[in-house]
Design a protein around this motif. Structure first.
Motif, PDB file in Angstrom:
ATOM      1  N   MET A  18      40.831 -44.679 -16.043  1.00 31.27           N
ATOM      2  CA  MET A  18      42.080 -45.291 -16.487  1.00 31.27           C
ATOM      3  C   MET A  18      42.230 -45.154 -17.995  1.00 31.27           C
ATOM      4  N   GLY A  19      43.383 -44.570 -18.404  1.00 32.66           N
ATOM      5  CA  GLY A  19      43.699 -44.502 -19.812  1.00 32.66           C
ATOM      6  C   GLY A  19      42.833 -43.573 -20.625  1.00 32.66           C
ATOM      7  N   THR A  20      42.135 -42.636 -19.969  1.00 31.95           N
ATOM      8  CA  THR A  20      41.190 -41.827 -20.727  1.00 31.95           C
ATOM      9  C   THR A  20      41.356 -40.350 -20.468  1.00 31.95           C
ATOM     10  N   VAL A  21      41.411 -39.591 -21.545  1.00 30.17           N
ATOM     11  CA  VAL A  21      41.283 -38.143 -21.459  1.00 30.17           C
ATOM     12  C   VAL A  21      40.000 -37.816 -22.178  1.00 30.17           C
ATOM     13  N   VAL A  22      39.170 -36.993 -21.583  1.00 28.84           N
ATOM     14  CA  VAL A  22      37.916 -36.653 -22.224  1.00 28.84           C
ATOM     15  C   VAL A  22      38.085 -35.348 -22.975  1.00 28.84           C
ATOM     16  N   LEU A  23      37.977 -35.408 -24.288  1.00 28.31           N
ATOM     17  CA  LEU A  23      38.127 -34.231 -25.113  1.00 28.31           C
ATOM     18  C   LEU A  23      36.767 -33.605 -25.341  1.00 28.31           C
ATOM     19  N   PHE A  59      52.567 -36.767 -19.365  1.00 25.78           N
ATOM     20  CA  PHE A  59      51.153 -36.812 -19.088  1.00 25.78           C
ATOM     21  C   PHE A  59      50.717 -38.270 -19.042  1.00 25.78           C
ATOM     22  N   PRO A  60      50.419 -38.794 -17.866  1.00 26.20           N
ATOM     23  CA  PRO A  60      50.063 -40.212 -17.763  1.00 26.20           C
ATOM     24  C   PRO A  60      48.719 -40.482 -18.414  1.00 26.20           C
ATOM     25  N   ASP A  61      48.478 -41.772 -18.736  1.00 29.88           N
ATOM     26  CA  ASP A  61      47.201 -42.151 -19.317  1.00 29.88           C
ATOM     27  C   ASP A  61      46.078 -42.118 -18.286  1.00 29.88           C
ATOM     28  N   VAL A  62      46.420 -41.874 -17.028  1.00 31.96           N
ATOM     29  CA  VAL A  62      45.410 -41.727 -15.994  1.00 31.96           C
ATOM     30  C   VAL A  62      45.167 -40.241 -15.809  1.00 31.96           C
ATOM     31  N   MET A  63      43.969 -39.788 -16.142  1.00 34.03           N
ATOM     32  CA  MET A  63      43.671 -38.371 -16.096  1.00 34.03           C
ATOM     33  C   MET A  63      42.428 -38.090 -15.271  1.00 34.03           C
ATOM     34  N   PRO A  64      42.345 -36.896 -14.676  1.00 29.78           N
ATOM     35  CA  PRO A  64      41.144 -36.518 -13.951  1.00 29.78           C
ATOM     36  C   PRO A  64      39.965 -36.418 -14.907  1.00 29.78           C
ATOM     37  N   THR A  65      38.768 -36.565 -14.369  1.00 27.53           N
ATOM     38  CA  THR A  65      37.579 -36.589 -15.215  1.00 27.53           C
ATOM     39  C   THR A  65      36.860 -35.249 -15.270  1.00 27.53           C
ATOM     40  N   PHE A  68      39.751 -28.050 -13.955  1.00 26.15           N
ATOM     41  CA  PHE A  68      40.827 -27.422 -14.712  1.00 26.15           C
ATOM     42  C   PHE A  68      41.927 -28.385 -15.107  1.00 26.15           C
ATOM     43  N   ALA A  69      42.317 -29.295 -14.198  1.00 25.55           N
ATOM     44  CA  ALA A  69      43.469 -30.160 -14.488  1.00 25.55           C
ATOM     45  C   ALA A  69      43.277 -30.901 -15.794  1.00 25.55           C
ATOM     46  N   GLU A  70      42.088 -31.465 -15.993  1.00 22.37           N
ATOM     47  CA  GLU A  70      41.821 -32.182 -17.240  1.00 22.37           C
ATOM     48  C   GLU A  70      41.835 -31.238 -18.422  1.00 22.37           C
ATOM     49  N   ARG A  71      41.131 -30.121 -18.310  1.00 20.49           N
ATOM     50  CA  ARG A  71      41.017 -29.206 -19.442  1.00 20.49           C
ATOM     51  C   ARG A  71      42.352 -28.540 -19.756  1.00 20.49           C
ATOM     52  N   GLY A  72      43.170 -28.312 -18.729  1.00 20.04           N
ATOM     53  CA  GLY A  72      44.488 -27.758 -18.982  1.00 20.04           C
ATOM     54  C   GLY A  72      45.340 -28.686 -19.820  1.00 20.04           C
ATOM     55  N   VAL A  73      45.263 -29.984 -19.543  1.00 20.68           N
ATOM     56  CA  VAL A  73      46.007 -30.961 -20.337  1.00 20.68           C
ATOM     57  C   VAL A  73      45.472 -30.996 -21.763  1.00 20.68           C
ATOM     58  N   ILE A  74      44.143 -30.947 -21.913  1.00 21.77           N
ATOM     59  CA  ILE A  74      43.556 -30.922 -23.252  1.00 21.77           C
ATOM     60  C   ILE A  74      44.071 -29.718 -24.032  1.00 21.77           C
ATOM     61  N   ALA A  75      44.115 -28.555 -23.368  1.00 17.49           N
ATOM     62  CA  ALA A  75      44.569 -27.330 -24.036  1.00 17.49           C
ATOM     63  C   ALA A  75      46.025 -27.449 -24.476  1.00 17.49           C
ATOM     64  N   VAL A  76      46.893 -27.928 -23.596  1.00 13.47           N
ATOM     65  CA  VAL A  76      48.313 -27.994 -23.959  1.00 13.47           C
ATOM     66  C   VAL A  76      48.546 -29.047 -25.035  1.00 13.47           C
ATOM     67  N   LEU A  77      47.813 -30.149 -25.001  1.00  9.66           N
ATOM     68  CA  LEU A  77      47.969 -31.147 -26.054  1.00  9.66           C
ATOM     69  C   LEU A  77      47.486 -30.611 -27.394  1.00  9.66           C
ATOM     70  N   VAL A 146      52.140 -23.348 -11.166  1.00 10.12           N
ATOM     71  CA  VAL A 146      51.799 -23.468 -12.576  1.00 10.12           C
ATOM     72  C   VAL A 146      51.442 -24.913 -12.921  1.00 10.12           C
ATOM     73  N   ARG A 147      50.419 -25.031 -13.767  1.00  7.93           N
ATOM     74  CA  ARG A 147      49.970 -26.345 -14.235  1.00  7.93           C
ATOM     75  C   ARG A 147      49.919 -26.333 -15.762  1.00  7.93           C
ATOM     76  N   PRO A 148      49.936 -27.509 -16.383  1.00  4.22           N
ATOM     77  CA  PRO A 148      49.787 -27.552 -17.836  1.00  4.22           C
ATOM     78  C   PRO A 148      48.516 -26.828 -18.282  1.00  4.22           C
ATOM     79  N   GLY A 149      48.658 -25.999 -19.309  1.00  2.00           N
ATOM     80  CA  GLY A 149      47.527 -25.248 -19.834  1.00  2.00           C
ATOM     81  C   GLY A 149      47.445 -23.828 -19.327  1.00  2.00           C
ATOM     82  N   ASP A 150      48.099 -23.518 -18.211  1.00  2.00           N
ATOM     83  CA  ASP A 150      48.113 -22.135 -17.725  1.00  2.00           C
ATOM     84  C   ASP A 150      48.715 -21.226 -18.791  1.00  2.00           C
TER      85      ASP A 150
END
Length: 219
Positions: A18-23, A59-65, A68-77, A146-150
């Motif tokens: 909850m509320g976490t993206v792991v960079l 991008f919700p504050d609830v992110m996969p841990t 690819f889905a998590e890392r794709g969001v990290i890349a686009v951010l 297509v997903r974020p980060g592709d």
């Protein structure tokens, strides 16, 4: 193409902390995971332009841990955080903006592939610094998935990968963040439905998160 609401559902279904993206920060001798919130990342000021709540709001504050889905969001951010940085031909690498070559020699910034390399390095993947290597840095996916980060590629002749000349980083099913051309800056553009982009669209690559590819060297 899938609707953006469907894209949000994908994120929600994959939610972990909850509320976490792991960079992921790659350090000598290993990798270190640092936790932060999506809101914090989105609200940070870019080098030249504040990063508004939109498109970060999708991008919700609830992110996969993991995966690819998590890392794709990290890349686009990471790419969105560079909005406003000047385009520099041959500029930028995994470490950030840099001076380019030829017409980019006196401009510190990114070209399209330099921005993609930087964004994915932040997500823990080395995809190389040229569009030719980035085209081979993952798996081909249909545009309906297509997903974020592709990575979205464009070519003079879409039948010939050797003519690829541009890459953008998908935000959602219609928009990308990219470094367009000399005189411009890193920005968000709509590619889907744009006649010029559709004419040159060649495909979408989802980077392999374990791949290691040599980076370009930028002053």
């Amino acid at each position: 193409m899938i609707a953006e609401t469907g894209l949000a559902s994908i994120f929600a279904a994959a939610a972990g902390l909850m509320g976490t993206v792991v960079l992921l920060t790659v350090l000598a001798g290993g990798a270190r995971l640092t936790a932060t919130t999506t809101a914090t990342t989105c609200n940070e000021t870019s080098p030249t332009e504040p990063l508004s709540a939109e498109p970060c709001g999708q991008f919700p504050d609830v992110m996969p841990t993991g995966g690819f889905a998590e890392r794709g969001v990290i890349a686009v951010l990471a790419a969105l955080h560079m909005r406003g940085v000047p385009y520099s031909w041959g500029g930028g690498n995994a470490n950030g903006p840099g001076f380019g070559i030829d017409q980019g020699a006196h401009t510190r910034g990114f070209d399209c592939s330099g921005l993609a390399e930087y964004a994915w390095a932040k997500a823990g993947a080395r995809i190389g610094g040229q569009t030719s290597t980035q085209w081979d840095a993952g798996v081909r996916v249909p545009r309906s998935q297509v997903r974020p980060g592709d990575l979205i590629f464009f070519a003079t002749d879409p039948a010939r990968p050797a003519t690829i000349h541009h890459v953008g980083i998908a935000i959602d099913t219609t928009r990308m963040v990219h470094a367009p051309s000399t005189g411009s800056t890193v920005r968000i553009d709509t590619w889907a439905g744009d006649p010029y982009r559709e004419h040159e669209f060649i495909g979408i690559i989802r980077p392999a998160t374990t791949r290691t590819t040599a980076s370009r060297t930028t002053p």
